[in-house]
Motif scaffolding. Structure first.
Motif, PDB file in Angstrom:
ATOM      1  N   CYS A  34       0.850  -1.203   0.000  1.00 42.02           N
ATOM      2  CA  CYS A  34       0.000   0.000   0.000  1.00 42.02           C
ATOM      3  C   CYS A  34       0.881   1.247   0.000  1.00 42.02           C
ATOM      4  O   CYS A  34       1.757   1.400   0.848  1.00 42.02           O
ATOM      5  N   GLU A  35       0.658   2.103  -0.986  1.00 36.56           N
ATOM      6  CA  GLU A  35       1.373   3.388  -1.027  1.00 36.56           C
ATOM      7  C   GLU A  35       0.387   4.479  -0.608  1.00 36.56           C
ATOM      8  O   GLU A  35      -0.799   4.364  -0.908  1.00 36.56           O
ATOM      9  N   VAL A  36       0.905   5.507   0.039  1.00 36.84           N
ATOM     10  CA  VAL A  36       0.034   6.629   0.413  1.00 36.84           C
ATOM     11  C   VAL A  36       0.652   7.886  -0.181  1.00 36.84           C
ATOM     12  O   VAL A  36       1.846   8.142   0.008  1.00 36.84           O
ATOM     13  N   GLU A  37      -0.149   8.620  -0.903  1.00 42.50           N
ATOM     14  CA  GLU A  37       0.422   9.722  -1.682  1.00 42.50           C
ATOM     15  C   GLU A  37      -0.396  11.000  -1.489  1.00 42.50           C
ATOM     16  O   GLU A  37      -1.637  10.953  -1.459  1.00 42.50           O
ATOM     17  N   LEU A  38       0.308  12.109  -1.376  1.00 39.14           N
ATOM     18  CA  LEU A  38      -0.397  13.390  -1.352  1.00 39.14           C
ATOM     19  C   LEU A  38      -1.063  13.569  -2.711  1.00 39.14           C
ATOM     20  O   LEU A  38      -0.393  13.464  -3.753  1.00 39.14           O
ATOM     21  N   ALA A  39      -2.354  13.827  -2.709  1.00 38.82           N
ATOM     22  CA  ALA A  39      -3.084  13.890  -3.976  1.00 38.82           C
ATOM     23  C   ALA A  39      -2.502  14.963  -4.896  1.00 38.82           C
ATOM     24  O   ALA A  39      -2.477  14.808  -6.116  1.00 38.82           O
ATOM     25  N   SER A  40      -1.994  16.048  -4.309  1.00 38.93           N
ATOM     26  CA  SER A  40      -1.490  17.143  -5.134  1.00 38.93           C
ATOM     27  C   SER A  40      -0.205  16.774  -5.870  1.00 38.93           C
ATOM     28  O   SER A  40       0.187  17.446  -6.821  1.00 38.93           O
TER      29      SER A  40
END
Ligand code: F6R
Length: 615
Positions: free
Chosen positions: A325-331
């Protein structure tokens, strides 16, 4: 980003619109304005600053009575927060009035074109161009909805527009592209608004508008078409909360109220999630089970507080599903060319369902063939509508700009999604899922207990009103909690605050520690991975040896922290992965109290807006 209200009916349009704007002020509060149709004329008023300034101006210079009107509360994009830039904007003849949320990207070109035809534009806004274009188109077709469609086809960017015309009494026209607009359908009256909160006191019956649609509302009629003029399918929904939920209810601020509502919000989000067959239930699921079983990677996209929920979700998703699972700032997401395909599941978390960065990230993911699951608090908003599956958080309306109860319910939703995936993929058995759901059900009571013992935290916060910096440390799921604690303090108390992974401190940030520096440490349970617990106790000793004033958030019965803690805040014992649901709460209370002690307005912190509909 800007709140919009439109009304047509038989009540005083001014009163209805102002009451609606009060409910929408969380969206932006640097200027406000209204326009009312009366006796074949448009009467309008605009004022910089909060809505109260406009209300005062209306006492000094009242508008004539009318039953059709529009209003706006602004978060400035083009042009500073002055009276002249406040909405509504009118054409030169004063026959059309427009309010707008979003950004019209080709406004410079349109402005030059209008100036070339002799129009005089008096503000620095992009919106004013629309008023002039609408006036021109209306003079050709004498139909405000058609004029709006013609204008919208010329606009680039993201916009919600709501307009009235002096020669079209009893009608309000709205349009939307990439920005929110909902219709409220009452008895002999209709409303247009950025958010249902604006009309919930009058009706709970609402209509969602789709992308690139124009809506024309009269007392007894709502007509929706595409920008191309073709009739559009109308989707009705019922708002499942009432006007009382959007009131302060005796609390000092919405934030105080929303913090206190967290046990209920957590419990509501869990309601009805287990079907008769023991399987978890999402709200909308347009992804076949076979596809879910094929997922080989999860990517979470979100912003701000919702991003912190995503960081915590990663621990549960990887642990319970064994999927990376990767978590990324949407911007940042779409600009780095992320590796996505049909086997990637993208989870978009958003309270408002309108955050443009998150919306753009989800669109990018879908273009790459990935499926998107939304976790959202706002029924009818754009992000869930454009997703393949949705789990709604039932936090109720969150009005304070700083997110509190939405965050806790996002966490609950993330745990449920992780379990759902685990169940679909066979990495979690039904009884294991039920065990976690039972643990989650106990959390509402645990949050209640935390809230019942917050006076020492408030007292501590008041004692730190003069501090310059506060650091937050955590490990494992406590690390995103530390980030969230720092974010709350920055946005509410306007203080320098930073969150660090406690183990990272010695790689640089420990240089910040000096005599008396307040450092909040979120301590993992000694019963979970005790190695983490022992390590963080060492970290507390390291900073204390360098003069830090240590504020330790630790589980009941964890006495190992006592020798090194200047202040201990106790939280109930919870399973390790669920601990953020209780450790976050004292940090919210801490930030809220510090903000009050520093004389800040907690519901509407400076420079911010609740729903960020620009990139
Ligand atoms: C902080 C806060 C923001 C939001 C962020 C995303 O307290 O509220 O950081 O979390 O702007 O907003 P949503 O969840 O509406 O997409």
């Amino acid at each position: 980003m800007c709140g919009i209200v439109g009304y047509v009916g038989s009540q005083s349009a001014l009163e209805v619109v102002l009451a609606g704007l009060r409910r929408l002020e969380y969206r932006g509060y640097d200027s406000a304005g209204v326009a009312v149709l009366a006796d074949g004329q448009i009467a309008s008023a605009r004022k910089s600053g909060k809505l109260v300034n406009l209300e005062k101006a209306l006492v000094d210079g009242p508008l004539p009575a009318g039953a059709t009107g529009i209003g706006h509360t602004r978060w400035a994009t083009h042009g500073g927060p002055t009276d002249a830039n406040a909405h509504p904007h009118l054409d030169n003849a004063g026959r059309v009035a427009v309010v707008h949320n979003g950004i019209i990207e080709n406004f410079a070109e349109l402005r030059a074109e209008l100036a070339g035809r002799g129009h005089v534009l008096t503000s620095e806004t992009d919106t004013e161009t629309v008023a002039h274009l609408l006036a021109e188109e209306f003079s050709g077709c004498a139909d405000l909805a058609e004029a709006m469609r013609l204008v919208c086809r010329r606009l680039q960017g993201a916009f919600t527009l709501v307009a009235v015309h002096a020669d079209a009494p009893d009608v309000v026209v709205g349009a939307r592209r990439n920005s929110p607009l909902v219709v409220g359908v009452g008895e002999g009256e209709a409303f247009l608004a950025s958010d249902v909160a604006a009309f919930i006191a009058h009706t709970r019956s609402a209509i969602e508008l789709g992308q690139d649609q124009v809506v024309e509302v009269r007392r007894d009629e709502v007509v929706v078409t595409g920008f191309d003029g073709r009739p559009a399918e109308v989707r009705h929904f019922r708002v499942d909360w009432d006007a009382a939920a959007a009131e302060k209810g005796g609390y000092a601020s919405f934030m105080h109220k929303e913090i206190a509502e967290q046990p209920r919000a957590v419990a509501d989000t869990l309601l009805g999630r287990i079907g008769a067959d023991g399987a978890l239930i999402l709200d909308e699921l347009r992804i076949p089970a076979a596809e879910l079983r094929e997922v080989d990677k999860v990517v979470v996209v979100a912003c701000g507080t919702a991003f912190h929920a995503g960081l915590i979700a990663k621990y549960a998703i990887e642990h319970w599903t064994r999927l990376p699972c990767e978590v990324e700032l949407a911007s940042e997401f779409r600009y780095r060319d992320p590796i996505l395909d049909a086997r990637s599941l993208v989870i978009a978390i958003s309270q408002s369902g309108e955050t443009m960065d998150t919306l753009m990230a989800l669109r990018h993911a879908r273009e790459q063939g990935s499926r998107v699951l939304a976790i959202c608090n706002t029924n009818g908003s754009t992000i869930p509508r454009e997703s393949d599956a949705v789990l709604y958080t039932h936090a109720g309306p969150e009005v304070a700009v700083a997110s509190t109860k939405a965050f806790l319910t996002q966490l609950v939703a993330c745990y449920l999604v992780a379990l759902y995936l685990g169940q679909a993929r066979g990495t979690k058995w039904g009884d294991e899922v039920l065990g976690v759901v039972r643990d989650l059900a106990d959390i509402a009571g645990a949050v209640e207990r935390v809230l019942g013992d917050m006076e020492p935290v408030r007292e501590l916060a008041r004692s730190l009103a003069g501090a310059g910096t506060v650091l937050f440390l955590g490990r494992h799921v406590g690390y995103p909690v530390a980030l969230e604690g720092a974010l709350k303090l920055k946005e509410l108390a306007y203080m320098h605050a930073e969150g660090f992974a406690a183990g990272e401190l010695k790689h640089g940030p420990i240089a910040l520690v000096e005599e008396g520096l307040p450092v909040v440490v979120v301590v993992p349970s000694p019963r979970g991975r005790c190695v983490l617990h022992d390590k963080i106790v060492s970290n507390i000793q390291e900073i204390r040896a360098r003069g830090a004033r240590t504020i330790v958030i630790a589980e009941e019965g964890d006495d190992a922290v006592l020798p090194y803690a200047d202040h201990v805040v106790r939280v109930p014992v919870t399973p390790t992965l669920l601990q953020p649901l209780v450790t976050t709460v004292p940090l919210q209370v801490f930030a809220c109290e510090l903000a009050v002690a520093r004389g800040n307005e907690v519901d509407q912190p400076r420079n911010l807006a609740k729903s960020v509909t620009v990139e």
